[in-house]
Design a protein around this motif. Structure first.
Motif, PDB file in Angstrom:
ATOM      1  N   ALA A 287      45.486  35.998  35.057  1.00 51.38           N
ATOM      2  CA  ALA A 287      45.576  35.125  33.890  1.00 51.38           C
ATOM      3  C   ALA A 287      44.182  35.468  33.254  1.00 51.38           C
ATOM      4  O   ALA A 287      43.963  34.473  32.564  1.00 51.38           O
ATOM      5  CB  ALA A 287      45.633  33.767  33.985  1.00 51.38           C
ATOM      6  N   ASN A 288      43.892  36.846  33.200  1.00 50.99           N
ATOM      7  CA  ASN A 288      42.688  37.190  32.299  1.00 50.99           C
ATOM      8  C   ASN A 288      41.537  36.184  32.743  1.00 50.99           C
ATOM      9  O   ASN A 288      40.455  36.355  32.220  1.00 50.99           O
ATOM     10  CB  ASN A 288      42.836  36.858  30.872  1.00 50.99           C
ATOM     11  N   ALA A 289      41.547  35.829  34.090  1.00 52.46           N
ATOM     12  CA  ALA A 289      40.148  35.342  34.629  1.00 52.46           C
ATOM     13  C   ALA A 289      39.271  36.572  34.607  1.00 52.46           C
ATOM     14  O   ALA A 289      38.135  36.322  34.519  1.00 52.46           O
ATOM     15  CB  ALA A 289      40.553  34.687  36.139  1.00 52.46           C
ATOM     16  N   GLY A 290      39.715  37.508  35.234  1.00 53.14           N
ATOM     17  CA  GLY A 290      39.028  38.633  35.532  1.00 53.14           C
ATOM     18  C   GLY A 290      38.379  38.703  36.832  1.00 53.14           C
ATOM     19  O   GLY A 290      38.218  37.856  37.360  1.00 53.14           O
ATOM     20  N   ALA A 291      37.927  40.008  37.311  1.00 48.50           N
ATOM     21  CA  ALA A 291      36.985  40.018  38.633  1.00 48.50           C
ATOM     22  C   ALA A 291      36.339  41.242  38.685  1.00 48.50           C
ATOM     23  O   ALA A 291      36.666  42.272  38.028  1.00 48.50           O
ATOM     24  CB  ALA A 291      38.224  40.176  39.944  1.00 48.50           C
ATOM     25  N   VAL A 292      35.301  41.436  39.895  1.00 48.09           N
ATOM     26  CA  VAL A 292      34.616  42.474  39.879  1.00 48.09           C
ATOM     27  C   VAL A 292      34.858  42.906  41.264  1.00 48.09           C
ATOM     28  O   VAL A 292      34.795  42.225  42.169  1.00 48.09           O
ATOM     29  CB  VAL A 292      33.201  42.336  39.467  1.00 48.09           C
ATOM     30  N   TYR A 293      35.012  44.207  41.612  1.00 48.05           N
ATOM     31  CA  TYR A 293      35.040  44.710  42.899  1.00 48.05           C
ATOM     32  C   TYR A 293      34.216  45.623  42.992  1.00 48.05           C
ATOM     33  O   TYR A 293      33.564  46.235  42.253  1.00 48.05           O
ATOM     34  CB  TYR A 293      36.306  45.328  43.317  1.00 48.05           C
ATOM     35  N   ARG A 294      33.718  45.717  44.554  1.00 50.12           N
ATOM     36  CA  ARG A 294      32.903  47.024  44.979  1.00 50.12           C
ATOM     37  C   ARG A 294      33.744  47.908  45.921  1.00 50.12           C
ATOM     38  O   ARG A 294      34.444  47.153  46.760  1.00 50.12           O
ATOM     39  CB  ARG A 294      31.585  46.524  45.915  1.00 50.12           C
ATOM     40  N   ILE A 295      33.897  49.235  45.701  1.00 49.27           N
ATOM     41  CA  ILE A 295      34.342  50.165  46.631  1.00 49.27           C
ATOM     42  C   ILE A 295      33.421  50.941  47.237  1.00 49.27           C
ATOM     43  O   ILE A 295      32.459  51.431  46.502  1.00 49.27           O
ATOM     44  CB  ILE A 295      35.557  50.878  46.112  1.00 49.27           C
TER      45      ILE A 295
END
Length: 332
Positions: A287-295
């Protein structure tokens, strides 16, 4: 801070802390409000004014100095925040086929430091203007795009270091990234988008080294360091937010690895190299909270943080300095 603040204001931390030092926070306010996109790209440009502290550049591709949508890049002193130089694109030109209205280059949409191109011993700054229009009589063919390498010391364009789209909708300069020396001449190279291809430029002389197809649906890319663990920082990460995928390509050996995020999350909208891993923004997740990932090669895709509904976390990411003195880059 709301998600809109970045568009109005660029907040910058000072250089990495030393024992007993205090962190500095500097505030630069957009001269033209949210439409200027001031702070879209913020990058260190090294110590331009030779005062012992790194300086930085901020882009505002929507700035209207020089005409509607011209775009603007400004360099500031890291020590005082004083303006060192500024450069603008061209705005208020008429697109061919338009029934009214004007547009501009959106100069500063992408930026990256590239190897010294003018012989002053300093790395220089490649600046993308993806909506640059090709002159065609009284109008311009839109979205050809242009990438110019500019002196890090003065902001002036360097002769012989400009790539321009040959036709409309090539969007040259929409993305640009420095990569490790692929032409094996002892100087790093850099890559940029041209239409459905990525072109890699020999950093030593500005000539085209190789052209490769972009993975389908990709419109953003970043360096990925030595992602595969071979010790050679030649990988490039390509983001395709429409399919929520990021593809890591080793263009020296032709291998590809693809990572997927949640459907509809915008996974891959923003990519930032962090050592031998990549930080990935997914601003539409949950719901457009958004997130940040590391790959990375060791653990695959790992979620680092998630926002609250409406935050759109991951709209912009930067790999920060070593704030806690543990010799590891921190993420901000």
């Amino acid at each position: 801070m709301t998600k809109h603040t970045l568009l109005f204001t660029a907040l910058l931390f000072g250089t990495a802390l030393t024992a007993g030092a205090q962190r500095q926070v500097r505030n630069h306010v957009s001269p033209m409000g949210v439409q200027a996109q001031f702070g879209r790209v913020v990058t260190s440009i090294g110590d331009v004014d030779a005062d012992g502290q790194d300086d930085y550049a901020i882009s505002g591709p929507g700035v209207t100095i020089g005409g509607n949508g011209a775009g603007d890049v400004r360099a500031f002193s890291g020590a005082t925040g004083a303006l060192l130089w500024s450069a603008q694109g061209t705005g208020s030109w008429i697109p061919c086929g338009s029934r009214g209205g004007t547009t501009g280059d959106f100069f500063g949409f992408a930026m990256a430091l590239v190897p010294d191109a003018d012989g002053d011993g300093l790395d220089d700054l490649a600046v993308g203007a993806p909506f640059f229009g090709l002159p065609n009589g009284p109008c311009r063919i839109p979205n050809a795009g242009q990438l110019t390498v500019r002196s890090r010391a003065t902001g002036a364009a360097i002769a012989g270091r400009t790539q321009t789209g040959a036709v409309g909708d090539e969007f040259v300069g929409q993305a640009v990234v420095r990569i490790q020396d692929g032409s094996f001449d002892g100087v790093d190279d850099y890559a940029y988008r041209r239409g459905s291809s990525i072109e890699i430029i020999d950093g030593a002389n500005g000539s085209l080294w190789i052209s490769l197809p972009l993975p389908g649906g990709s419109f953003v890319f970043s360096g990925a360091g030595a992602f595969n663990g071979d010790g050679f920082a030649g990988e490039i990460a390509f983001g395709s937010p429409s399919s929520a995928t990021v593809t890591l390509v080793d263009f020296y050996f032709g291998t590809e690895t693809t990572f997927s995020g949640p459907a509809g999350s915008g996974f891959g909208s923003v990519l930032v190299r962090d050592g031998d891993s990549v930080l990935v923004g997914a601003p539409s997740e949950a719901a457009n909270a958004g997130a940040v990932y590391r790959i990375d090669a060791a653990s695959g895709s790992t979620q680092l943080a998630q926002g609250l509904p409406g935050d759109e976390l991951g709209t912009a990411i930067a790999a920060g300095g070593n704030a806690d003195l543990d010799l590891v880059l921190d993420d901000i």
